[in-house]
Design an enzyme around this catalytic site. Sequence first.
Site, PDB file in Angstrom:
ATOM      1  N   GLY A  13       6.676  -4.289   1.756  1.00 31.86           N
ATOM      2  CA  GLY A  13       5.831  -5.331   2.048  1.00 31.86           C
ATOM      3  C   GLY A  13       6.590  -6.489   2.801  1.00 31.86           C
ATOM      4  O   GLY A  13       6.034  -7.331   3.303  1.00 31.86           O
ATOM      5  N   THR A  14       8.006  -6.483   2.654  1.00 27.95           N
ATOM      6  CA  THR A  14       8.637  -7.785   3.036  1.00 27.95           C
ATOM      7  C   THR A  14       9.271  -7.441   4.358  1.00 27.95           C
ATOM      8  O   THR A  14       9.930  -8.230   4.940  1.00 27.95           O
ATOM      9  CB  THR A  14       9.610  -8.196   1.980  1.00 27.95           C
ATOM     10  OG1 THR A  14      10.626  -6.911   1.927  1.00 27.95           O
ATOM     11  CG2 THR A  14       9.232  -8.682   0.694  1.00 27.95           C
ATOM     12  N   GLY A  15       9.159  -6.113   4.680  1.00 32.42           N
ATOM     13  CA  GLY A  15       9.937  -5.488   5.917  1.00 32.42           C
ATOM     14  C   GLY A  15       9.248  -6.010   7.179  1.00 32.42           C
ATOM     15  O   GLY A  15       8.489  -6.877   7.179  1.00 32.42           O
ATOM     16  N   GLY A  18       6.135  -4.358   7.345  1.00 35.58           N
ATOM     17  CA  GLY A  18       5.503  -4.669   6.020  1.00 35.58           C
ATOM     18  C   GLY A  18       4.959  -6.081   6.127  1.00 35.58           C
ATOM     19  O   GLY A  18       4.055  -6.338   5.491  1.00 35.58           O
ATOM     20  N   LYS A 136      10.221  11.912   7.486  1.00 34.29           N
ATOM     21  CA  LYS A 136       8.720  11.774   7.282  1.00 34.29           C
ATOM     22  C   LYS A 136       8.169  13.220   7.030  1.00 34.29           C
ATOM     23  O   LYS A 136       7.118  13.229   6.412  1.00 34.29           O
ATOM     24  CB  LYS A 136       8.361  10.878   8.693  1.00 34.29           C
ATOM     25  CG  LYS A 136       8.660   9.477   8.560  1.00 34.29           C
ATOM     26  CD  LYS A 136       7.875   8.612   9.680  1.00 34.29           C
ATOM     27  CE  LYS A 136       8.490   7.348   9.636  1.00 34.29           C
ATOM     28  NZ  LYS A 136       7.958   6.624  10.746  1.00 34.29           N
TER      29      LYS A 136
END
Length: 319
Positions: A13-15, A18, A136
């Site tokens: 979530g910091t990317g 994200g 993926k």
Amino acid sequence: MTFTPTRILIFGGTGTIGSYITTSLLRAQPRFPQITLFTSPGTAEKKASQIAKWKSDGLSVIVGDLTSSADVKSAYQSSQADTVISAVGRGGLQHQIELLRLAEESNTVQWFLPSEYGTDIEHNDKSPDEKPHQLKLKVRKYIRAELRRVKVTYVVTGPYFDMWVDTAPGLESAGGFKPEEKKAWIIEDGEGKIGFCTMWDVGKFVVGTLRHPEESFGKALKVQSFIVSPNEVLAEYEKQTGAKWEVTKTPLDDLKSLETDLWEKGNPRATSATLRRIWAEGGTLYEKNDNDVLNVEGLDSLADAVKHALVGGYKADTF
Ligand SMILES: NC(=O)c1ccc[n+]([C@@H]2O[C@H](COP(=O)([O-])OP(=O)(O)OC[C@H]3O[C@@H](n4cnc5c(N)ncnc54)[C@H](OP(=O)(O)O)[C@@H]3O)[C@@H](O)[C@H]2O)c1
């Protein structure tokens, strides 16, 4: 009983994407009762002021190593997460298999959104062989084979307009726009349409997905801000800058040669060349997308997105 996400846990979530997802979740109205970020010690230190800002907006934070099963298990337990959102970067995609295995084992996680937010990796008969799709696809294969209890949704957004408009230094021929020089590089005749998402709209679509659990379970939702041709993008740039731009056209075959060359040389920019080729070949076009399923309001238009790009784009965004 209908499921409603209540306790959300975010990985990655910091990317780059994200950060848009975390911010959108924190701003969502009505508010989600509990949002927790799992972040690495390095990022916790490097992005301390951003994380402090999010904390003041209501975020809980767990610092740990996502490659440590003990850390992940403990995060599932302490957060009692019912919904997991992964936005880990390409280098972390393979670690999601363990995140999923532990989610299935947990008593709490009901729903998992793996890190996708990009190209449709099951679009056509060429998709299984595309190099950037491999990890993926492996995650999806594991999910189909092993997950019984936890529900999964893939949010498939196509290219981020914000990034697609940028040229890569030295690789301009792969496509993009340079406002400071009023120059554009376009593939083929520029008439082939592409379905785009802006990065803020990715955040809106993730929130929209969480608002529609039953309609989203088990699906790869194809969502798009707008569908336009590179020539329409060029026309919008020319309109907003009040100038005629110099345009260089790259035949699709030249892009394919560039792509092959980059892969052969082990250049990491090969991924982007392949994705740009897939998008130019119509890899984001559907008879119908899934926007109706989520019913998200206030999506960006092409004009909004070009306006944003002209004032610095995603690199100037703050959270
Ligand atoms: N559609 C498009 O145009 C487009 C463009 C770019 C990306 N994407 C997709 O968006 C998703 C996220 O990509 P991103 O570029 O936003 O990610 P990113 O910024 O490279 O990384 C996101 C976060 O993942 C976490 N992470 C943990 N272990 C990692 C590892 N081994 N390698 C990389 N990251 C690790 C890190 O967070 P912590 O340190 O906080 O744990 C990092 O900040 C991917 O699925 C990617 O394919 C799509």
